[in-house]
Design a protein around this motif. Structure first.
Motif, PDB file in Angstrom:
ATOM      1  N   LYS A 115      36.466   4.465  37.728  1.00 19.94           N
ATOM      2  CA  LYS A 115      37.421   3.367  37.641  1.00 19.94           C
ATOM      3  C   LYS A 115      37.201   2.314  38.718  1.00 19.94           C
ATOM      4  O   LYS A 115      37.801   1.238  38.656  1.00 19.94           O
ATOM      5  N   ASN A 116      36.365   2.619  39.698  1.00 18.45           N
ATOM      6  CA  ASN A 116      36.044   1.632  40.737  1.00 18.45           C
ATOM      7  C   ASN A 116      34.675   1.000  40.522  1.00 18.45           C
ATOM      8  O   ASN A 116      34.077   0.472  41.459  1.00 18.45           O
ATOM      9  N   ARG A 117      34.170   1.039  39.303  1.00 19.88           N
ATOM     10  CA  ARG A 117      32.844   0.482  39.031  1.00 19.88           C
ATOM     11  C   ARG A 117      32.853  -1.023  38.801  1.00 19.88           C
ATOM     12  O   ARG A 117      31.798  -1.642  38.695  1.00 19.88           O
ATOM     13  N   GLU A 118      34.028  -1.649  38.735  1.00 19.74           N
ATOM     14  CA  GLU A 118      34.117  -3.072  38.396  1.00 19.74           C
ATOM     15  C   GLU A 118      33.301  -3.964  39.326  1.00 19.74           C
ATOM     16  O   GLU A 118      32.575  -4.847  38.846  1.00 19.74           O
ATOM     17  N   PRO A 119      33.367  -3.793  40.658  1.00 16.74           N
ATOM     18  CA  PRO A 119      32.546  -4.665  41.525  1.00 16.74           C
ATOM     19  C   PRO A 119      31.051  -4.530  41.238  1.00 16.74           C
ATOM     20  O   PRO A 119      30.326  -5.532  41.263  1.00 16.74           O
ATOM     21  N   PHE A 120      30.607  -3.316  40.947  1.00 13.97           N
ATOM     22  CA  PHE A 120      29.185  -3.117  40.659  1.00 13.97           C
ATOM     23  C   PHE A 120      28.796  -3.791  39.348  1.00 13.97           C
ATOM     24  O   PHE A 120      27.739  -4.423  39.252  1.00 13.97           O
ATOM     25  N   VAL A 121      29.655  -3.642  38.334  1.00 14.52           N
ATOM     26  CA  VAL A 121      29.371  -4.267  37.038  1.00 14.52           C
ATOM     27  C   VAL A 121      29.376  -5.781  37.165  1.00 14.52           C
ATOM     28  O   VAL A 121      28.551  -6.481  36.561  1.00 14.52           O
TER      29      VAL A 121
END
Length: 375
Positions: free
Chosen positions: A344-350
């Motif tokens: 759920k914390n992958r947004e910055p990487f994406v």
């Protein structure tokens, strides 16, 4: 040697099927992540063959005549020091590979979402062209497509994993590949090659029954697990679980001084089992041959963890209980904490990937929310 195991199938009553194996109070190769090998003592004048299980002749011709026989153990000499420093590289590899697996899964999901609209129109055009083509009865390709389209998303996802395991199993049958298979497709903390076998051994099976049982269980769990996680997240969890469970095995072997090659997909499968049971603790399980006796998934998971914990503490040597326990604990941890912490914390990487791909733009299709399957 014969593999002493008997399949006992479990199922989710009214739901997907969960299968496991047991005999005499022990879980056989279906859930055995690692099957140990033992080196038979060699004559002093014999030339040593590294990590070769069950080998009593030193010549290459003898190696070709008889493939390695799995399942024994190699002990360190009494009083030999435990080199815990050798665990540093496997630990770094475990953390790094897990990060790469989830990062790649996030990118995979992003690209899948980006191409979904185009795929939709491609399917419409393909259906239109199919209607224009003359229909052939008994067309093998058509029947294969119908079979593939009838599979669930989870079954389609694990088909590639099963195929990879089948290819590696066939490689074990090639005499000229034996040395390479032992070196790279069995994991052993006493080996010179430590890191790559942590992943490759997860796809490696010496016994056909071991392969068939593990893949049958994986196929059975696939629909439930992929529906919970989504195919991208499932693949990341599965691959990471194989490496994590192998590291647990490395650590236990180093502590106890019982070294030896190991192989199998059971650590990763234990992670999938533990994840499903943790997410659906009240689901009813039943032994398929005794459907009148049912029990909850939570109780089944507690029994498995307790048994493997006892195996580690008491030094049971028939199975690699440390790998089993490591896989189960990783599955429990991921459902309870890892999903929130990692996926759920992958947004910055994406978003970073989207900016690199587009030369700096707005948020990508995978940047907002938890798509592609969530726990």
């Amino acid at each position: 040697m014969a593999w002493r195991s008997c399949a006992v199938l479990l199922r989710l009553t009214g739901e997907d099927v969960l299968r496991s194996s047991a005999r005499g109070g022990r879980w056989p190769h279906t859930f055995q992540q690692k099957c140990g090998f033992r080196k038979i003592a060699k004559k002093p004048e014999s030339k040593k063959v590294e990590e070769e299980p069950g080998h009593t002749e030193s010549s290459e011709a003898a190696l070709h005549r008889r493939p390695p026989t799995p399942h024994v153990e190699q002990r360190a000499p009494p009083g030999a020091p435990r080199d815990f420093g050798r665990l540093l590289r496997p630990l770094v590899f475990t953390v790094g590979f897990t990060g790469c697996a989830f990062g790649s899964a996030a990118i995979w999901q992003y690209e899948s979402l980006k191409s979904r609209v185009q795929s939709y129109f491609d399917e419409i055009r393909a259906d239109w062209l199919e209607k224009l083509r003359p229909q052939k009865r008994g067309d093998f390709r058509k029947e294969l497509n119908q079979w593939w389209n009838g599979l669930s998303e989870g079954q389609k996802t694990v088909t590639g994993i099963i195929a990879a395991n089948a290819v590696v199993f066939c490689c074990w049958r090639v005499p000229s590949l034996q040395r390479s298979m032992i070196k790279y497709f069995t994991s052993n903390p006493a080996s010179k090659t430590l890191c790559s076998p942590m992943l490759l051994s997860t796809f490696s099976h010496f016994s056909f029954f071991h392969l068939a049982a593990n893949m049958y269980v994986l196929w059975s769990f696939s629909s439930s697990a992929v529906s919970m996680l989504g195919r991208e997240q499932f693949v990341a969890v599965y691959l990471s679980a194989g490496v994590v469970s192998t590291f647990f095995s490395y650590a236990c072997k180093t502590v106890t001084g019982r070294f030896g090659p190991s192989l199998g997909a059971s650590g990763a499968i234990m992670t999938v089992l533990a994840a499903v049971c943790t997410k659906m603790p009240e689901a009813r399980l039943a032994i398929i041959f005794l459907p009148m006796f049912t029990f909850t998934a939570a109780n089944a998971l507690k029994a498995i963890v307790a048994m493997d914990t006892a195996g580690v503490v008491l030094g049971w040597r028939f199975f690699d209980h440390a790998a089993h326990l490591g896989g189960a604990l990783f599955g429990i941890w991921y459902i309870m904490f890892g999903h929130e912490l990692i996926w759920k914390n992958r947004e910055p990487f994406v978003k970073l990937w989207h900016d690199l791909r587009t030369g700096g733009g707005g948020g990508g299709p995978g940047g907002g929310g938890d798509t592609g399957g969530a726990v």
